[in-house]
Design a protein around this motif. Structure first.
Motif, PDB file in Angstrom:
ATOM      1  N   LYS A   1    -112.173  29.016   8.594  1.00 53.96           N
ATOM      2  CA  LYS A   1    -110.903  28.763   7.931  1.00 53.96           C
ATOM      3  C   LYS A   1    -109.936  29.897   8.255  1.00 53.96           C
ATOM      4  O   LYS A   1    -110.332  31.065   8.348  1.00 53.96           O
ATOM      5  N   TYR A   2    -108.666  29.533   8.435  1.00 50.69           N
ATOM      6  CA  TYR A   2    -107.617  30.526   8.648  1.00 50.69           C
ATOM      7  C   TYR A   2    -107.117  30.982   7.283  1.00 50.69           C
ATOM      8  O   TYR A   2    -106.876  30.157   6.395  1.00 50.69           O
ATOM      9  N   ILE A   3    -106.993  32.286   7.105  1.00 46.10           N
ATOM     10  CA  ILE A   3    -106.654  32.819   5.784  1.00 46.10           C
ATOM     11  C   ILE A   3    -105.495  33.812   5.883  1.00 46.10           C
ATOM     12  O   ILE A   3    -105.436  34.630   6.797  1.00 46.10           O
ATOM     13  N   LEU A   4    -104.550  33.662   4.959  1.00 50.01           N
ATOM     14  CA  LEU A   4    -103.407  34.562   4.853  1.00 50.01           C
ATOM     15  C   LEU A   4    -103.379  35.117   3.438  1.00 50.01           C
ATOM     16  O   LEU A   4    -103.672  34.389   2.482  1.00 50.01           O
TER      17      LEU A   4
ATOM     18  N   SER B   1     -98.241  44.267   2.698  1.00 55.82           N
ATOM     19  CA  SER B   1     -98.288  43.607   4.006  1.00 55.82           C
ATOM     20  C   SER B   1     -98.944  42.241   3.870  1.00 55.82           C
ATOM     21  O   SER B   1     -99.702  41.989   2.923  1.00 55.82           O
ATOM     22  N   SER B   2     -98.646  41.374   4.829  1.00 56.65           N
ATOM     23  CA  SER B   2     -99.319  40.075   4.934  1.00 56.65           C
ATOM     24  C   SER B   2    -100.430  40.212   5.958  1.00 56.65           C
ATOM     25  O   SER B   2    -100.197  40.635   7.091  1.00 56.65           O
ATOM     26  N   LEU B   3    -101.637  39.861   5.554  1.00 55.61           N
ATOM     27  CA  LEU B   3    -102.803  40.006   6.426  1.00 55.61           C
ATOM     28  C   LEU B   3    -103.339  38.616   6.779  1.00 55.61           C
ATOM     29  O   LEU B   3    -103.552  37.792   5.893  1.00 55.61           O
ATOM     30  N   HIS B   4    -103.525  38.344   8.082  1.00 56.46           N
ATOM     31  CA  HIS B   4    -103.981  37.044   8.573  1.00 56.46           C
ATOM     32  C   HIS B   4    -105.319  37.221   9.291  1.00 56.46           C
ATOM     33  O   HIS B   4    -105.469  38.122  10.114  1.00 56.46           O
ATOM     34  N   SER B   5    -106.283  36.344   8.999  1.00 56.39           N
ATOM     35  CA  SER B   5    -107.576  36.432   9.677  1.00 56.39           C
ATOM     36  C   SER B   5    -108.312  35.100   9.552  1.00 56.39           C
ATOM     37  O   SER B   5    -107.719  34.077   9.191  1.00 56.39           O
ATOM     38  N   VAL B   6    -109.609  35.128   9.848  1.00 59.35           N
ATOM     39  CA  VAL B   6    -110.468  33.941   9.817  1.00 59.35           C
ATOM     40  C   VAL B   6    -111.719  34.268   9.017  1.00 59.35           C
ATOM     41  O   VAL B   6    -112.256  35.381   9.120  1.00 59.35           O
TER      42      VAL B   6
ATOM     43  N   ALA C   1    -106.457  41.781  -2.792  1.00 60.77           N
ATOM     44  CA  ALA C   1    -105.652  40.757  -2.127  1.00 60.77           C
ATOM     45  C   ALA C   1    -105.050  39.795  -3.146  1.00 60.77           C
ATOM     46  O   ALA C   1    -105.678  39.452  -4.148  1.00 60.77           O
ATOM     47  N   GLU C   2    -103.814  39.346  -2.881  1.00 59.37           N
ATOM     48  CA  GLU C   2    -103.130  38.397  -3.745  1.00 59.37           C
ATOM     49  C   GLU C   2    -102.497  37.291  -2.900  1.00 59.37           C
ATOM     50  O   GLU C   2    -102.357  37.423  -1.685  1.00 59.37           O
ATOM     51  N   GLY C   3    -102.091  36.198  -3.567  1.00 58.69           N
ATOM     52  CA  GLY C   3    -101.398  35.117  -2.864  1.00 58.69           C
ATOM     53  C   GLY C   3    -102.180  34.601  -1.663  1.00 58.69           C
ATOM     54  O   GLY C   3    -101.627  34.431  -0.577  1.00 58.69           O
ATOM     55  N   ILE C   4    -103.456  34.342  -1.857  1.00 54.01           N
ATOM     56  CA  ILE C   4    -104.338  33.941  -0.751  1.00 54.01           C
ATOM     57  C   ILE C   4    -104.093  32.476  -0.389  1.00 54.01           C
ATOM     58  O   ILE C   4    -104.151  31.590  -1.235  1.00 54.01           O
ATOM     59  N   LEU C   5    -103.828  32.229   0.885  1.00 60.13           N
ATOM     60  CA  LEU C   5    -103.602  30.880   1.404  1.00 60.13           C
ATOM     61  C   LEU C   5    -104.646  30.586   2.471  1.00 60.13           C
ATOM     62  O   LEU C   5    -104.855  31.384   3.379  1.00 60.13           O
TER      63      LEU C   5
END
Length: 285
Positions: free
Chosen positions: A214-217, A249-254, A272-276
């Motif tokens: 899953k892609y996670i932001l 910062s916005s952190l993007h990963s898998v 971490a907050e606001g996890i999408l």
């Protein structure tokens, strides 16, 4: 021009899942007329739609180069056929089942009894390895009715949900093997076909990785980026982008699908907050 020949089951769940993974791999196949052999329009691939039980022999004889087939069938009929990828769908078990009122304690209870099955080689090899002698009664279909009509004392058959066993007053007592769909290769495959197989396999593996991930932001305080990043080991390094709000910062990963909720809990605890979370269509490494 070289063409890769693949066999898939002509009907049923395995048929649908096989077409889907080829479609997800960018292969365009139109079988609207229920033909037994068609050619993909955008990849050198010829698809044979066969009875599931016939596929191993087609591989052995080199009629097809590869096949999507349950590995339980390869155990039964697929000597010298290699597997290049497990596909993760059409999972089931090959199990021993007995009538519900049968007091089963161990396989030794079945010594000398009749076993109905569509997998005689698998059954014989398994019971021999356990030192149990059984009388094999081979049936091509509807194995589960055999004890009810006095044809056998027990059965060995494919079990998915177990509902068919329940409907026929049977209970599962021993799992012989676990099975799933695999990509199998003929021992007679030619070199030019191997090159095409490598290209197809690359696509399939990209699809399988995406299905498992899953892609996670998320939004992370800058002071917590290192701690949060250590929780996300799937890719080499997460993508980090500064937010308008200073210090964040916005952190993007898998992340791995299997560890999804465990990782989410760890990320929240780390700040971490606001996890999408988003699905991934393809994942090429």
């Amino acid at each position: 021009m070289s063409i890769l020949k693949i066999a898939i089951q002509k009907s049923g769940r395995l048929y649908e899942d096989s077409l889907q993974i080829l479609k997800d791999s960018g292969i365009s196949i139109n079988n609207g007329n229920d033909e037994l052999k068609i050619v993909a329009s955008n990849f050198p691939l010829e698809v044979y739609f066969l009875r599931n039980s016939d596929i191993p022999q087609y591989l052995i004889d080199g009629v097809v180069d590869i096949a999507i087939v349950g590995d339980n069938l390869l155990v039964e009929k697929g000597k010298n056929i290699s597997v290049v990828e497990k596909l993760g769908f059409s999972k089931c078990k090959v199990s021993v089942a007995v009538p519900k009122n049968y007091e089963f304690t161990s396989l030794k209870d079945l010594d000398g009894l009749k076993i109905a099955t569509s997998y005689p080689n698998t059954v014989l090899n398994y019971f021999n390895s356990k030192g149990v002698n059984v009388d094999i009664h081979q049936i091509s279909g509807s194995v589960e009715i055999a004890p009810n009509i006095g044809l056998s004392d027990a059965i060995v058959d494919i079990v998915s949900s177990g509902s068919t066993l329940f409907k026929n007053n049977l209970k599962e007592v021993e799992v012989i093997l676990k099975s799933e769909a695999v990509l199998a290769v003929s021992p007679l495959i030619q070199e030019d076909s191997k090159k095409l197989l490598d290209k197809l396999l690359f696509r399939i593996q990209s699809v399988l990785r995406a299905r498992k991930s899953k892609y996670i932001l998320m939004n992370v305080p800058n002071a917590k980026i290192k701690e949060v990043s250590s929780i996300l080991p799937v890719l080499k390094s997460p993508t980090i982008m500064p937010l308008a709000e200073e210090g964040w910062s916005s952190l993007h990963s898998v992340i791995d699908e299997e560890k999804f909720w465990e990782v989410i809990d760890q990320l929240k605890e780390a700040g971490a907050e606001g996890i999408l979370v988003c699905p991934i269509e393809k994942m090429v490494l």
